[in-house]
Design a protein around this motif. Sequence first.
Motif, PDB file in Angstrom:
ATOM      1  N   THR A   9      46.633  41.281  79.434  1.00 12.89           N
ATOM      2  CA  THR A   9      47.788  40.418  79.127  1.00 12.89           C
ATOM      3  C   THR A   9      47.527  39.482  77.935  1.00 12.89           C
ATOM      4  N   LYS A  10      46.246  39.248  77.618  1.00 12.83           N
ATOM      5  CA  LYS A  10      45.934  38.369  76.465  1.00 12.83           C
ATOM      6  C   LYS A  10      46.425  38.977  75.144  1.00 12.83           C
ATOM      7  N   MET A  11      46.709  40.292  75.198  1.00 13.48           N
ATOM      8  CA  MET A  11      47.110  40.994  73.977  1.00 13.48           C
ATOM      9  C   MET A  11      48.434  40.476  73.421  1.00 13.48           C
ATOM     10  N   ALA A  12      49.294  39.909  74.277  1.00 11.92           N
ATOM     11  CA  ALA A  12      50.618  39.487  73.794  1.00 11.92           C
ATOM     12  C   ALA A  12      50.486  38.369  72.761  1.00 11.92           C
ATOM     13  N   SER A  13      49.653  37.365  73.053  1.00 16.74           N
ATOM     14  CA  SER A  13      49.552  36.269  72.074  1.00 16.74           C
ATOM     15  C   SER A  13      48.778  36.738  70.840  1.00 16.74           C
ATOM     16  N   ALA A  14      47.818  37.654  71.044  1.00 15.11           N
ATOM     17  CA  ALA A  14      47.089  38.191  69.877  1.00 15.11           C
ATOM     18  C   ALA A  14      48.049  38.943  68.951  1.00 15.11           C
ATOM     19  N   LEU A  15      48.968  39.688  69.588  1.00 19.47           N
ATOM     20  CA  LEU A  15      49.928  40.460  68.775  1.00 19.47           C
ATOM     21  C   LEU A  15      50.758  39.518  67.906  1.00 19.47           C
ATOM     22  N   LYS A  16      51.221  38.416  68.506  1.00 21.30           N
ATOM     23  CA  LYS A  16      52.024  37.454  67.730  1.00 21.30           C
ATOM     24  C   LYS A  16      51.212  36.959  66.539  1.00 21.30           C
ATOM     25  N   HIS A  17      49.980  36.590  66.806  1.00 27.39           N
ATOM     26  CA  HIS A  17      49.114  36.049  65.746  1.00 27.39           C
ATOM     27  C   HIS A  17      48.918  37.071  64.610  1.00 27.39           C
ATOM     28  N   LEU A  18      48.774  38.339  65.001  1.00 34.81           N
ATOM     29  CA  LEU A  18      48.455  39.363  63.987  1.00 34.81           C
ATOM     30  C   LEU A  18      49.660  39.845  63.202  1.00 34.81           C
ATOM     31  N   VAL A  19      50.854  39.806  63.834  1.00 36.34           N
ATOM     32  CA  VAL A  19      51.979  40.452  63.133  1.00 36.34           C
ATOM     33  C   VAL A  19      53.123  39.525  62.737  1.00 36.34           C
ATOM     34  N   LEU A  20      53.206  38.328  63.343  1.00 34.82           N
ATOM     35  CA  LEU A  20      54.389  37.515  63.019  1.00 34.82           C
ATOM     36  C   LEU A  20      54.235  36.815  61.671  1.00 34.82           C
ATOM     37  N   GLY A  31      54.171  33.753  59.285  1.00 34.91           N
ATOM     38  CA  GLY A  31      53.688  32.414  59.642  1.00 34.91           C
ATOM     39  C   GLY A  31      52.283  32.522  60.221  1.00 34.91           C
ATOM     40  N   GLY A  32      51.964  33.636  60.909  1.00 34.97           N
ATOM     41  CA  GLY A  32      50.592  33.903  61.347  1.00 34.97           C
ATOM     42  C   GLY A  32      49.947  34.774  60.274  1.00 34.97           C
ATOM     43  N   LEU A  33      49.240  35.800  60.758  1.00 35.35           N
ATOM     44  CA  LEU A  33      48.558  36.664  59.777  1.00 35.35           C
ATOM     45  C   LEU A  33      49.467  37.792  59.299  1.00 35.35           C
ATOM     46  N   GLY A  34      50.627  37.941  59.975  1.00 36.61           N
ATOM     47  CA  GLY A  34      51.525  39.062  59.695  1.00 36.61           C
ATOM     48  C   GLY A  34      51.984  39.132  58.259  1.00 36.61           C
ATOM     49  N   ASP A  35      52.210  37.961  57.643  1.00 34.21           N
ATOM     50  CA  ASP A  35      52.633  38.032  56.241  1.00 34.21           C
ATOM     51  C   ASP A  35      51.561  37.515  55.286  1.00 34.21           C
ATOM     52  N   ARG A  36      50.400  37.137  55.821  1.00 35.93           N
ATOM     53  CA  ARG A  36      49.347  36.662  54.918  1.00 35.93           C
ATOM     54  C   ARG A  36      48.639  37.838  54.235  1.00 35.93           C
ATOM     55  N   PHE A  37      48.568  38.959  54.951  1.00 35.07           N
ATOM     56  CA  PHE A  37      47.787  40.082  54.419  1.00 35.07           C
ATOM     57  C   PHE A  37      48.663  41.234  53.963  1.00 35.07           C
ATOM     58  N   LEU A  38      48.209  41.892  52.908  1.00 30.09           N
ATOM     59  CA  LEU A  38      48.852  43.120  52.442  1.00 30.09           C
ATOM     60  C   LEU A  38      47.972  44.298  52.826  1.00 30.09           C
ATOM     61  N   ILE A  39      48.603  45.430  53.081  1.00 21.45           N
ATOM     62  CA  ILE A  39      47.845  46.650  53.403  1.00 21.45           C
ATOM     63  C   ILE A  39      48.218  47.719  52.388  1.00 21.45           C
ATOM     64  N   SER A  40      47.188  48.316  51.811  1.00 16.90           N
ATOM     65  CA  SER A  40      47.398  49.409  50.856  1.00 16.90           C
ATOM     66  C   SER A  40      46.812  50.685  51.463  1.00 16.90           C
ATOM     67  N   ILE A  41      47.619  51.742  51.513  1.00 16.43           N
ATOM     68  CA  ILE A  41      47.142  53.031  52.039  1.00 16.43           C
ATOM     69  C   ILE A  41      47.208  54.062  50.915  1.00 16.43           C
ATOM     70  N   ALA A  42      46.075  54.677  50.631  1.00 14.39           N
ATOM     71  CA  ALA A  42      46.042  55.716  49.600  1.00 14.39           C
ATOM     72  C   ALA A  42      45.630  57.022  50.257  1.00 14.39           C
ATOM     73  N   GLN A  43      46.304  58.091  49.858  1.00 12.18           N
ATOM     74  CA  GLN A  43      45.992  59.404  50.438  1.00 12.18           C
ATOM     75  C   GLN A  43      45.647  60.357  49.304  1.00 12.18           C
ATOM     76  N   ARG A  44      44.550  61.084  49.466  1.00 11.42           N
ATOM     77  CA  ARG A  44      44.149  61.986  48.380  1.00 11.42           C
ATOM     78  C   ARG A  44      45.229  63.033  48.157  1.00 11.42           C
ATOM     79  N   LYS A  45      45.572  63.261  46.894  1.00  7.50           N
ATOM     80  CA  LYS A  45      46.639  64.229  46.596  1.00  7.50           C
ATOM     81  C   LYS A  45      46.251  65.585  47.145  1.00  7.50           C
ATOM     82  N   GLY A  46      47.232  66.283  47.717  1.00  7.57           N
ATOM     83  CA  GLY A  46      46.938  67.603  48.258  1.00  7.57           C
ATOM     84  C   GLY A  46      46.489  67.546  49.705  1.00  7.57           C
TER      85      GLY A  46
END
Length: 371
Positions: free
Chosen positions: A341-352, A354-369
């Motif tokens: 159940t502790k996961m609910a508050s962790a989720l808010k912190h990670l994705v909302l 105002g928390g870390l949700g908008d502080r970090f950018l994620i870049s995904i690169a996939q090898r062509k082909g």
Amino acid sequence: MNFPVTFLTYMQEALYGPNGYYMVDRSRFGRVGDFYTSTQVSPLYGDLWAHFIAQRPEYRASDITVVEFGIGDGHLAESLVEGLLRHPLVTQAVCYIGLDQSPTALARTRDRLQKLEGRAQVYVVHSVTELPHEVRSRLPGAFVLGNEVLDAIPCEILRVTNSEVSRLMVTTHADWSGIAVGPYAGEKLVTYFEQTQDCSCLEYANRYIRPVNDMDAPIEGVNDDVIAEAGVLLPQFLRHVHETIQPAYIAFVDYGGFAEDLIASDRPQGTLRAYRSHQLLDVFLDQTGECDLTYDVNFTMLTDELERLGYDVVPPVRQGSFFMSLPDIHNFLSERMKEDTKMASALKHLVLPGGLGDRFLISIAQRKGEK
Ligand SMILES: C[S@@+](CC[C@H](N)C(=O)[O-])C[C@H]1O[C@@H](n2cnc3c(N)ncnc32)[C@H](O)[C@@H]1O
């Protein structure tokens, strides 16, 4: 250090020299350290990455090899591997390879991952050259992940005008005989800008600074001389990742923005920051090796360099939107919440926001082909 040195050399020494911040045995992460990253907030962070990796079609039919750059104390390693092992889509073997240049990072991560013995193949090493031959042969097609590693790669600090590019130099007060003192000067060490013809500095200024802050019509509030960090070592780091591993995917998470976000009127001195015991230090130059030094990553440059190496790069998105738009995320999260159940508050912190949700950018690169 033999002063004067460029800021890049100073930062290299301050973080990775013999007494560098990352090289000595001290608590860096979490409540008792100097700063938090998402990886210490909750094991849910590793779970979310496991969910993303498990859904990659390439890994349905073959074993999963994850290579993490910049492992810190191994928090992400532990939760990511546990997350993969328990994920319903993962039935195949899991191999985790953690890489870091810090001996304490390697030692702490090895300790932390002992509990995985017999359940996953785990290698924690300074360089892929230390891996057994049969493990090296499994690197091509791996999933590469780096959480807050790019912001720890030493950078130059440039001052750019219409006609000139200067870079920040560091020297001692005793050796300093100029008139203008640059930013971050302390009691012992001082900075100044010196004109440079260094190719990587000039190229960075021409590609990422001058086009953004049109020097003839500067952004309101930004002077016609812009001060900004330049991640001039990023291209060689990415080439190293690409050449030594030949990954199918490369994922980086960091604070930062697109080139135009990094030059703004509220940041006349750039984005460089120093942290110690969760405090932002105004004067840090004299505390060589005592504090973390970090800056905002230029995701426009990251995208350009990955594309140049032959990857398709998804436009970087904020951490919250990235995780919350993964397929089947709601089912996945509700199963995790039932177990813990502790996961609910962790989720808010990670994705909302105002928390870390908008502080970090994620870049995904996939090898062509690889699709
Ligand atoms: C800010 S810490 C982040 C640690 C961890 N990923 C986390 O999120 O808690 C940066 C880490 O990257 C490592 N690092 C920096 N440059 C590296 C490189 N070129 N290769 C591997 N590790 C590197 C540092 O030693 C340090 O452990």
